[in-house]
Enzyme design. Structure first.
Site, PDB file in Angstrom:
ATOM      1  CE  LYS A  11      -4.042  -2.088   2.281  1.00 42.69           C
ATOM      2  NZ  LYS A  11      -5.013  -1.943   3.409  1.00 42.69           N
ATOM      3  CE1 TYR A  44      -9.534  -2.776   0.560  1.00 38.14           C
ATOM      4  CE2 TYR A  44      -8.480  -0.960  -0.584  1.00 38.14           C
ATOM      5  CZ  TYR A  44      -8.403  -2.068   0.234  1.00 38.14           C
ATOM      6  OH  TYR A  44      -7.186  -2.473   0.738  1.00 38.14           O
ATOM      7  CG  ASN A  74      -3.767  -1.920   6.936  1.00 36.39           C
ATOM      8  OD1 ASN A  74      -3.657  -1.617   5.750  1.00 36.39           O
ATOM      9  ND2 ASN A  74      -4.810  -2.566   7.414  1.00 36.39           N
ATOM     10  CG  HIS A 126      -5.615  -6.218  -0.129  1.00 39.04           C
ATOM     11  ND1 HIS A 126      -6.835  -6.184   0.496  1.00 39.04           N
ATOM     12  CD2 HIS A 126      -5.711  -7.164  -1.111  1.00 39.04           C
ATOM     13  CE1 HIS A 126      -7.644  -7.062  -0.093  1.00 39.04           C
ATOM     14  NE2 HIS A 126      -6.989  -7.662  -1.072  1.00 39.04           N
ATOM     15  CD  GLU A 149      -9.128  -9.015  -3.472  1.00 37.42           C
ATOM     16  OE1 GLU A 149      -9.976  -8.675  -2.625  1.00 37.42           O
ATOM     17  OE2 GLU A 149      -8.012  -9.471  -3.155  1.00 37.42           O
TER      18      GLU A 149
HETATM   19  P1  GDP Z   1      -8.020  -6.446   5.961  1.00 38.25           P
HETATM   20  O1  GDP Z   1      -8.675  -7.588   5.231  1.00 38.25           O
HETATM   21  O2  GDP Z   1      -7.169  -6.885   7.121  1.00 38.25           O
HETATM   22  O3  GDP Z   1      -7.248  -5.530   5.034  1.00 38.25           O
HETATM   23  O4  GDP Z   1      -9.180  -5.567   6.628  1.00 38.25           O
HETATM   24  P2  GDP Z   1     -10.650  -5.136   6.183  1.00 38.25           P
HETATM   25  O5  GDP Z   1     -11.117  -5.924   4.995  1.00 38.25           O
HETATM   26  O6  GDP Z   1     -11.510  -5.138   7.409  1.00 38.25           O
HETATM   27  O7  GDP Z   1     -10.473  -3.595   5.751  1.00 38.25           O
HETATM   28  C1  GDP Z   1      -9.923  -3.270   4.510  1.00 38.25           C
HETATM   29  C2  GDP Z   1      -9.001  -2.097   4.694  1.00 38.25           C
HETATM   30  O8  GDP Z   1      -9.761  -0.950   5.072  1.00 38.25           O
HETATM   31  C3  GDP Z   1      -7.969  -2.230   5.814  1.00 38.25           C
HETATM   32  O9  GDP Z   1      -6.837  -2.974   5.438  1.00 38.25           O
HETATM   33  C4  GDP Z   1      -7.622  -0.785   6.102  1.00 38.25           C
HETATM   34  O10 GDP Z   1      -6.699  -0.253   5.151  1.00 38.25           O
HETATM   35  C5  GDP Z   1      -8.975  -0.109   5.901  1.00 38.25           C
HETATM   36  N1  GDP Z   1      -9.666   0.069   7.187  1.00 38.25           N
HETATM   37  C6  GDP Z   1     -10.262  -0.878   7.956  1.00 38.25           C
HETATM   38  N2  GDP Z   1     -10.770  -0.341   9.074  1.00 38.25           N
HETATM   39  C7  GDP Z   1     -10.497   0.991   9.012  1.00 38.25           C
HETATM   40  C8  GDP Z   1     -10.767   2.114   9.860  1.00 38.25           C
HETATM   41  O11 GDP Z   1     -11.369   1.984  10.927  1.00 38.25           O
HETATM   42  N3  GDP Z   1     -10.313   3.351   9.429  1.00 38.25           N
HETATM   43  C9  GDP Z   1      -9.653   3.502   8.249  1.00 38.25           C
HETATM   44  N4  GDP Z   1      -9.237   4.726   7.880  1.00 38.25           N
HETATM   45  N5  GDP Z   1      -9.377   2.477   7.436  1.00 38.25           N
HETATM   46  C10 GDP Z   1      -9.793   1.243   7.798  1.00 38.25           C
END
Ligand code: GDP
Length: 140
Positions: free
Chosen positions: A11, A51, A114, A117, A128
């Site tokens: 990322k 997303y 973070n 992905h 994807e």
């Molecule tokens: P992953 O599968 O571990 O990447 O997590 P998720 O599918 O739940 O979320 C997708 C992505 O959305 C995450 O990797 C973060 O970059 C972003 N994200 C998730 N939760 C939050 C949040 O509370 N705030 C923000 N700004 N970004 C978030």
């Protein structure tokens, strides 16, 4: 366990800090093979499609803005049980909860920024991968 492919993104927080090689070293040390890779600057439309599952979430706008803020590196990773293995190597979404030795523990800045992905299931991995790679760009 079957040989699988998963989709990975390094990322913008990582490309900005010149961490592509550091992340790739952790991927390869875990036994995953990088069978396709390219650096792209996502358009807003690409990020919104990618997303789309999160479009009702409060952080969707922030997430899309982040993903198009700098280039990313999109990848296909191959290995035995690659989907679950990469999720293990990535660590928890929020780096505060990520285990020692994971990419997010080592490098992530916040729950949003973070670092990586990784696909969460075979069906999403296929979708994807197809969004960013033609079949002849993946060389296992
Ligand atoms: P992953 O599968 O571990 O990447 O997590 P998720 O599918 O739940 O979320 C997708 C992505 O959305 C995450 O990797 C973060 O970059 C972003 N994200 C998730 N939760 C939050 C949040 O509370 N705030 C923000 N700004 N970004 C978030």
């Amino acid at each position: 366990m079957a040989l699988e492919r998963t989709f990975s993104i390094i990322k913008p927080d990582a490309t900005r800090r010149n961490l592509t090689g550091a992340v790739n070293a952790m991927i390869e040390a875990a036994g995953l093979r990088i069978v396709a890779q390219k650096r792209v600057h996502m358009t807003r439309a690409q990020a919104e499609t990618f997303y789309g599952v999160h479009k009702e979430r409060p952080f969707f706008g922030e997430l899309v803005d982040f993903m198009i803020s700098e280039p990313v590196v999109v990848q296909v990773l191959e290995g035995e049980g690659a989907i679950a293995k990469y999720r293990d190597v990535m660590g928890a979404t929020n780096p505060a909860n990520a285990a020692d030795g994971t990419i997010r523990k080592a490098h992530a800045l916040s729950v949003g920024e973070n670092t990586v992905h990784g696909s969460d299931a075979p069906e999403t991995a296929a979708i994807e991968i197809a969004q960013f790679f033609a079949g002849n760009e993946i060389v296992g």
